[in-house]
Design an enzyme around this catalytic site. Structure first.
Site, PDB file in Angstrom:
ATOM      1  N   ALA A 124       7.789  -1.096   2.209  1.00  0.00           N
ATOM      2  CA  ALA A 124       8.338  -0.414   1.028  1.00  0.00           C
ATOM      3  C   ALA A 124       9.369   0.630   1.474  1.00  0.00           C
ATOM      4  O   ALA A 124      10.470   0.725   0.916  1.00  0.00           O
ATOM      5  CB  ALA A 124       7.208   0.233   0.232  1.00  0.00           C
ATOM      6  N   ALA A 162       0.868  -1.181   0.000  1.00  0.00           N
ATOM      7  CA  ALA A 162       0.000   0.000   0.000  1.00  0.00           C
ATOM      8  C   ALA A 162       0.908   1.235   0.000  1.00  0.00           C
ATOM      9  O   ALA A 162       2.069   1.143   0.406  1.00  0.00           O
ATOM     10  CB  ALA A 162      -0.870  -0.017   1.247  1.00  0.00           C
ATOM     11  N   GLN A 179       1.181   3.544   2.011  1.00  0.00           N
ATOM     12  CA  GLN A 179       1.757   3.791   3.339  1.00  0.00           C
ATOM     13  C   GLN A 179       2.535   2.565   3.850  1.00  0.00           C
ATOM     14  O   GLN A 179       2.722   2.401   5.056  1.00  0.00           O
ATOM     15  CB  GLN A 179       0.676   4.198   4.334  1.00  0.00           C
ATOM     16  CG  GLN A 179       0.183   5.615   4.160  1.00  0.00           C
ATOM     17  CD  GLN A 179       1.317   6.655   4.238  1.00  0.00           C
ATOM     18  OE1 GLN A 179       2.314   6.477   4.907  1.00  0.00           O
ATOM     19  NE2 GLN A 179       1.139   7.761   3.531  1.00  0.00           N
ATOM     20  N   SER A 180       3.001   1.736   2.959  1.00  0.00           N
ATOM     21  CA  SER A 180       3.717   0.522   3.363  1.00  0.00           C
ATOM     22  C   SER A 180       5.022   0.842   4.092  1.00  0.00           C
ATOM     23  O   SER A 180       5.899   1.542   3.556  1.00  0.00           O
ATOM     24  CB  SER A 180       4.024  -0.302   2.105  1.00  0.00           C
ATOM     25  OG  SER A 180       4.975  -1.306   2.392  1.00  0.00           O
ATOM     26  N   ASN A 181       5.141   0.294   5.296  1.00  0.00           N
ATOM     27  CA  ASN A 181       6.410   0.413   6.037  1.00  0.00           C
ATOM     28  C   ASN A 181       7.472  -0.479   5.395  1.00  0.00           C
ATOM     29  O   ASN A 181       8.652  -0.145   5.401  1.00  0.00           O
ATOM     30  CB  ASN A 181       6.200  -0.004   7.495  1.00  0.00           C
ATOM     31  CG  ASN A 181       5.170   0.868   8.167  1.00  0.00           C
ATOM     32  OD1 ASN A 181       5.364   2.065   8.299  1.00  0.00           O
ATOM     33  ND2 ASN A 181       4.050   0.275   8.564  1.00  0.00           N
TER      34      ASN A 181
END
Ligand SMILES: Cc1ncc(COP(=O)(O)O)c(C=O)c1O
Length: 325
Positions: free
Chosen positions: A80, A74, A76-78
């Protein structure tokens, strides 16, 4: 036969374990019964659980001679963000493939700001759904190869059989830091964090709180754990699905309460998507009598704070609280 993978060292280990005496008392537990394992303090890129998994998946990418890390999640992926941080640390290129289109306002903040500072290239793929996102990432890899790059695709959420080893090690760390550990409570997203803990500590001692990131969380945890611990059975896994609410990106009442309790009683800030849900699961288990006084419970803080600043509902909630003071 290929060489076994040796993990990289990307974090600060071991992460500390600290007491949560005021929250313990508020939940009717003894002051020494509740501890927090600070995997939010893993160091690199703002920290979080994904570092332990990246130590394995990026080691595998380097063993395959990759020069570019590609991953999905997503916006807001941590995971990524921390993939971008690992790439920066190692002098690699990072390409992050997200669903949908670039948004506005809060949708452009939080982790996306850090992704930019970390030098990641962002691709908004226009697609929705995990399968379509995986296909979009494969197309990005094909384009990169055609341009002469050597991409490695890091799996969704960083979860695989290999990366579960990162949390198997965390389980071993916990055994030496917390003798007599009865229960560890952890957010369950793409699955390998809980799987590694289950492989080390056993299904009975691991309570996963599903955040609703995937449809088949139980099956995923089983598939990542079994190669390390063949006795694990999907039916034995302890998974609380009671805090998914209206979905992964929404903020439910139990999560608001958990975030408020943790911040107000211990000064420990949680994020609305992962650790807030995990703490809501812990609070509910204590109220059900599943977590009892005299037994040692560990809350695993998996990081994710930047996501709070990219979460419109959580920001509105904090604003309302200020008004009612
Ligand atoms: C802050 C945070 N906690 C927990 C998790 C869940 O970990 P896993 O995907 O291994 O289940 C994630 C994953 O996205 C995360 O970003």
């Amino acid at each position: 036969m290929s060489e076994p993978i040796t993990p990289l060292s990307l974090g600060t280990w071991p992460t500390p374990v600290e007491p949560m005496p005021r929250l313990a008392a508020a939940l009717g537990l003894g002051r020494d019964d509740l501890l927090i394992k600070r995997d939010d303090l893993t160091g690199l890129g703002g920290g979080g659980n994904k570092i332990r998994k990246l130590e394995w998946t990026v080691a595998e990418a380097l063993a395959n001679d990759a020069d570019t890390l590609v991953t999905t999640g997503a916006p807001q992926s941590n995971h990524a963000r921390l993939t971008a941080a690992a790439a920066a640390r190692l002098g690699l290129r990072a390409v992050l493939v997200f669903p949908g289109e670039q948004g506005a306002g809060a949708a452009r903040s939080g982790n996306l700001v850090l992704d930019a500072f970390l030098g990641a290239e962002i691709v908004f793929s226009g697609v929705t759904g995990q399968e379509a996102l995986g296909d979009a990432a494969s197309r990005v890899c094909a384009r990169l190869r055609a341009e002469g790059a050597r991409p490695a695709l890091i799996p969704f959420g960083g979860s695989s059989v290999l990366s579960a080893r990162g949390y198997l090690r965390c389980g071993e760390e916990l055994k030496s830091q917390v003798p007599g550990l009865r229960t560890v409570v952890v957010a369950l997203g793409s699955g390998a964090t809980m799987a590694g803990l289950v492989a080390s500590l056993g299904a009975e001692r691991t309570l996963g709180v599903d955040v609703g990131a995937v449809d088949d969380a139980r099956r995923r945890v089983e598939s990542f754990a079994v190669p390390h611990a063949p006795d694990v059975r999907a039916d034995d896994l302890r998974i609380d699905r009671g805090h998914i609410g209206a979905g992964y990106a929404s903020l439910g009442r139990s999560v608001e309460e958990a975030m408020t309790l943790s911040a107000g009683l211990e000064g420990v800030v949680l994020d609305p998507t992962y650790t807030g849900r995990a703490m809501a699961g812990l609070v509910a288990a204590a109220r059900r009598g599943e977590i009892v006084p005299g037994e040692r419970t560990v809350f695993l803080h998996t990081g994710g704070l930047p996501g709070l600043f990219g979460h419109a509902e959580a920001l509105a909630f904090a604003e309302d609280m200020r008004r009612t003071e």
